[in-house]
Design a protein around this motif. Sequence first.
Motif, PDB file in Angstrom:
ATOM      1  N   MET A 102       0.853  -1.193   0.000  1.00  0.00           N
ATOM      2  CA  MET A 102       0.000   0.000   0.000  1.00  0.00           C
ATOM      3  C   MET A 102       0.886   1.239   0.000  1.00  0.00           C
ATOM      4  O   MET A 102       1.847   1.311   0.750  1.00  0.00           O
ATOM      5  CB  MET A 102      -0.890  -0.025   1.254  1.00  0.00           C
ATOM      6  N   THR A 103       0.551   2.188  -0.836  1.00  0.00           N
ATOM      7  CA  THR A 103       1.366   3.411  -0.887  1.00  0.00           C
ATOM      8  C   THR A 103       1.137   4.218   0.388  1.00  0.00           C
ATOM      9  O   THR A 103       0.090   4.132   1.020  1.00  0.00           O
ATOM     10  CB  THR A 103       0.970   4.273  -2.092  1.00  0.00           C
ATOM     11  N   ARG A 104       2.092   5.024   0.707  1.00  0.00           N
ATOM     12  CA  ARG A 104       1.937   5.880   1.876  1.00  0.00           C
ATOM     13  C   ARG A 104       2.045   7.315   1.401  1.00  0.00           C
ATOM     14  O   ARG A 104       3.083   7.733   0.890  1.00  0.00           O
ATOM     15  CB  ARG A 104       3.037   5.536   2.892  1.00  0.00           C
ATOM     16  N   ALA A 105       0.980   8.081   1.608  1.00  0.00           N
ATOM     17  CA  ALA A 105       0.969   9.458   1.130  1.00  0.00           C
ATOM     18  C   ALA A 105       1.935  10.313   1.918  1.00  0.00           C
ATOM     19  O   ALA A 105       2.150  10.084   3.111  1.00  0.00           O
ATOM     20  CB  ALA A 105      -0.445  10.015   1.260  1.00  0.00           C
ATOM     21  N   ARG A 106       2.506  11.302   1.259  1.00  0.00           N
ATOM     22  CA  ARG A 106       3.336  12.266   1.954  1.00  0.00           C
ATOM     23  C   ARG A 106       3.127  13.643   1.361  1.00  0.00           C
ATOM     24  O   ARG A 106       2.827  13.781   0.182  1.00  0.00           O
ATOM     25  CB  ARG A 106       4.810  11.871   1.899  1.00  0.00           C
ATOM     26  N   ILE A 107       3.309  14.642   2.204  1.00  0.00           N
ATOM     27  CA  ILE A 107       3.250  16.026   1.741  1.00  0.00           C
ATOM     28  C   ILE A 107       4.664  16.383   1.306  1.00  0.00           C
ATOM     29  O   ILE A 107       5.611  16.266   2.104  1.00  0.00           O
ATOM     30  CB  ILE A 107       2.773  16.971   2.855  1.00  0.00           C
ATOM     31  N   VAL A 108       4.838  16.808   0.060  1.00  0.00           N
ATOM     32  CA  VAL A 108       6.173  17.137  -0.429  1.00  0.00           C
ATOM     33  C   VAL A 108       6.412  18.627  -0.597  1.00  0.00           C
ATOM     34  O   VAL A 108       7.553  19.057  -0.692  1.00  0.00           O
ATOM     35  CB  VAL A 108       6.493  16.421  -1.759  1.00  0.00           C
ATOM     36  N   ALA A 109       5.346  19.408  -0.664  1.00  0.00           N
ATOM     37  CA  ALA A 109       5.551  20.843  -0.873  1.00  0.00           C
ATOM     38  C   ALA A 109       4.371  21.645  -0.370  1.00  0.00           C
ATOM     39  O   ALA A 109       3.237  21.152  -0.299  1.00  0.00           O
ATOM     40  CB  ALA A 109       5.764  21.132  -2.363  1.00  0.00           C
ATOM     41  N   ALA A 110       4.651  22.884  -0.033  1.00  0.00           N
ATOM     42  CA  ALA A 110       3.611  23.856   0.314  1.00  0.00           C
ATOM     43  C   ALA A 110       3.995  25.161  -0.356  1.00  0.00           C
ATOM     44  O   ALA A 110       5.182  25.467  -0.498  1.00  0.00           O
ATOM     45  CB  ALA A 110       3.520  24.035   1.825  1.00  0.00           C
ATOM     46  N   ALA A 111       2.977  25.914  -0.775  1.00  0.00           N
ATOM     47  CA  ALA A 111       3.239  27.184  -1.457  1.00  0.00           C
ATOM     48  C   ALA A 111       2.186  28.200  -1.066  1.00  0.00           C
ATOM     49  O   ALA A 111       1.098  27.842  -0.601  1.00  0.00           O
ATOM     50  CB  ALA A 111       3.232  26.974  -2.980  1.00  0.00           C
ATOM     51  N   GLN A 112       2.516  29.456  -1.267  1.00  0.00           N
ATOM     52  CA  GLN A 112       1.599  30.534  -0.889  1.00  0.00           C
ATOM     53  C   GLN A 112       1.837  31.697  -1.830  1.00  0.00           C
ATOM     54  O   GLN A 112       2.987  32.085  -2.071  1.00  0.00           O
ATOM     55  CB  GLN A 112       1.914  30.950   0.550  1.00  0.00           C
ATOM     56  N   THR A 113       0.771  32.282  -2.364  1.00  0.00           N
ATOM     57  CA  THR A 113       0.949  33.486  -3.184  1.00  0.00           C
ATOM     58  C   THR A 113       1.241  34.653  -2.261  1.00  0.00           C
ATOM     59  O   THR A 113       0.917  34.608  -1.070  1.00  0.00           O
ATOM     60  CB  THR A 113      -0.327  33.839  -3.970  1.00  0.00           C
ATOM     61  N   PRO A 114       1.838  35.719  -2.772  1.00  0.00           N
ATOM     62  CA  PRO A 114       1.867  36.946  -1.964  1.00  0.00           C
ATOM     63  C   PRO A 114       0.428  37.328  -1.609  1.00  0.00           C
ATOM     64  O   PRO A 114      -0.481  37.190  -2.438  1.00  0.00           O
ATOM     65  CB  PRO A 114       2.492  37.971  -2.907  1.00  0.00           C
TER      66      PRO A 114
ATOM     67  N   ILE B   8      -4.917   8.957  -1.762  1.00  0.00           N
ATOM     68  CA  ILE B   8      -3.675   8.417  -2.304  1.00  0.00           C
ATOM     69  C   ILE B   8      -3.399   7.042  -1.717  1.00  0.00           C
ATOM     70  O   ILE B   8      -3.042   6.099  -2.436  1.00  0.00           O
ATOM     71  CB  ILE B   8      -2.515   9.398  -2.024  1.00  0.00           C
ATOM     72  N   ASP B   9      -3.593   6.888  -0.417  1.00  0.00           N
ATOM     73  CA  ASP B   9      -3.390   5.575   0.220  1.00  0.00           C
ATOM     74  C   ASP B   9      -4.336   4.534  -0.363  1.00  0.00           C
ATOM     75  O   ASP B   9      -4.004   3.347  -0.432  1.00  0.00           O
ATOM     76  CB  ASP B   9      -3.611   5.675   1.735  1.00  0.00           C
ATOM     77  N   ALA B  10      -5.529   4.974  -0.784  1.00  0.00           N
ATOM     78  CA  ALA B  10      -6.516   4.051  -1.352  1.00  0.00           C
ATOM     79  C   ALA B  10      -6.297   3.831  -2.842  1.00  0.00           C
ATOM     80  O   ALA B  10      -7.037   3.075  -3.474  1.00  0.00           O
ATOM     81  CB  ALA B  10      -7.924   4.587  -1.116  1.00  0.00           C
ATOM     82  N   GLY B  11      -5.299   4.491  -3.415  1.00  0.00           N
ATOM     83  CA  GLY B  11      -5.018   4.297  -4.821  1.00  0.00           C
ATOM     84  C   GLY B  11      -5.934   5.059  -5.758  1.00  0.00           C
ATOM     85  O   GLY B  11      -5.990   4.760  -6.953  1.00  0.00           O
ATOM     86  N   LEU B  12      -6.653   6.058  -5.251  1.00  0.00           N
ATOM     87  CA  LEU B  12      -7.580   6.808  -6.094  1.00  0.00           C
ATOM     88  C   LEU B  12      -6.874   7.908  -6.889  1.00  0.00           C
ATOM     89  O   LEU B  12      -7.418   8.424  -7.860  1.00  0.00           O
ATOM     90  CB  LEU B  12      -8.683   7.444  -5.237  1.00  0.00           C
ATOM     91  N   ALA B  13      -5.717   8.305  -6.435  1.00  0.00           N
ATOM     92  CA  ALA B  13      -4.942   9.329  -7.137  1.00  0.00           C
ATOM     93  C   ALA B  13      -3.495   9.144  -6.718  1.00  0.00           C
ATOM     94  O   ALA B  13      -3.207   8.501  -5.696  1.00  0.00           O
ATOM     95  CB  ALA B  13      -5.432  10.734  -6.777  1.00  0.00           C
ATOM     96  N   GLU B  14      -2.586   9.742  -7.511  1.00  0.00           N
ATOM     97  CA  GLU B  14      -1.173   9.622  -7.160  1.00  0.00           C
ATOM     98  C   GLU B  14      -0.614  10.922  -6.606  1.00  0.00           C
ATOM     99  O   GLU B  14       0.159  10.914  -5.650  1.00  0.00           O
ATOM    100  CB  GLU B  14      -0.359   9.189  -8.383  1.00  0.00           C
ATOM    101  N   THR B  15      -1.000  12.036  -7.215  1.00  0.00           N
ATOM    102  CA  THR B  15      -0.507  13.340  -6.769  1.00  0.00           C
ATOM    103  C   THR B  15      -1.670  14.321  -6.720  1.00  0.00           C
ATOM    104  O   THR B  15      -2.325  14.563  -7.740  1.00  0.00           O
ATOM    105  CB  THR B  15       0.596  13.878  -7.708  1.00  0.00           C
TER     106      THR B  15
END
Lengths: 384, 138
Positions: free
Chosen positions: A1-13, A94-101
């Motif tokens: 089973m894949t394990r989801a992870r947060i890889v990035a965060a962003a914010q506009t001015p 993501i853990d359920a395999g419904l999406a990758e990113t």
Amino acid sequence: MTRARIVAAAQTPYEKRPTRPPMAFLIEAFELALAGVGAQPRDVDGLAVTSYQLGPDNVTTVAEHLGLELTWSWQGAMGGAAPVISVSEAARAIDAGLAETVVCLAGDSFDVQRHMEMLDRDFNGAMRDYLAPFGFGGTNGLFALTQTRHMHDFGSTREQFGLVAVAQRANARLNPNALLRGDLTLDDYLNARPIAEPLRLFDCVLPCGGADAVVVTSAGSDVARRSNRRAVEVLASGALHNWEAGTPVTLIGGWSSYAGELLRTAGMRHSDIQMLQLYDDYPIMVAIQLESLGFCSRGEGARFLAETDISRAGKLPINTGGGQLSCGQAGAAGGLIGVVEAVWQLQGVAGDRQLERHDTALVSGFGMVGYGRGLSSSALVLGA
Amino acid sequence: MTVAKPAPVVTELNGPFMEGARQGVLLLQRCDACGTTSPFPPRYACAHCGSYPLTWFESSGLGTIYSFAIVRRPQHASFEDELPIRLIAVELDDGPMLISALEDGEPAIGSRVSVMFRDEPTPLPRFRLESPEFPRRS
């Protein structure tokens, strides 16, 4: 089973009195997030959007605009609690395999006037029909009711609530994207212009324009492999809606129902949490979150603020980027700003305001103010 | 020229409530199936047992102030002429909590209040401090 992870965060001015529509900010946040992980739109197969002003558009038409083909999509309907939920739902998908990113977006294009207009007419039927006709003052009036009762029942003081505003402003001075970075003393807080007493100016957020984004991906994806940042995981999550039913003014929030299980699932005690990114629409709600999440007893939230060093150097840093109270509330982005700050802290990229201890964070969301109170609460425990 | 104040939308659901308000009466809802008094505002079905429709009944209109706030910045410009607004949360003797405004006097937690209605097209329940000078409408 894949394990989801947060890889990035962003914010506009963030912008005061923005002229661009909410879609412009949401798209900009999306592109900043992708640039942050060196990804292309074609890498994204899941999208979550929370935005109060987006209508008549929606997550599906945002996907159309971006050219995304999605296997998973989600739109927030729980006010400021929704963005935090969108992150945990993305991880679950993501853990359920419904999406990758998956990219989670939250943002709006407000100024003070437009925000009041929304609360007067367009937020929900109960507010429009049974609160607006009194000149209730928007959520300022409603949370003033909460604070008045809290002060009466528990002896909490404005001096104690003010510590939130002051500590967060000190953090904001190190955050280039915070809109309010001027000096703020406790005296400034206490003597500011009354808005809905006991609330005064620095109890209230500044509605603004902006958007925040978080990229959640599966551990085995190309996006994850290309990322050279520390991976952040959602160790536990919780949410509750319309709790407690039928209580227009309440001094405790839904987090109290699941805080114990939240920490147990994360394998942590309160003392293992190294930072709190709390939903700070008002200092009174910061105090209520501390009580509801179990960091102190019922009614002791304001006293806890006075007795605990909540600065970045302290025992329990709160809202290390300045929070909504100093950065500004770009509508729904107020519900994701805490996740973004937590991710940056855990990844070690928070610049001048980087905490030394940055392995764990608790982030909370709150909102969808109906007849008198925020109906929904949410929380995440993040670990790196 | 005065700016029009925001008014409630009148629907089939809240129609009886609004008509009662125009007649100076606070109507609440009760479930005949389980006896529960419904929270405010008006709704289609019983939150306790799911039965519908609910039954309207006349409230005594008496209650106690649970909390209050002094609003100096209303959410709409039309209220500038009645500042400050004394926003209150009232626990009605009949059970539900209402958010409303105190028509005159200063609010305090624990003060007894009684309902009143302004003479306007779609009035909502407002409250006065209960005192010997203002006996409840009989």
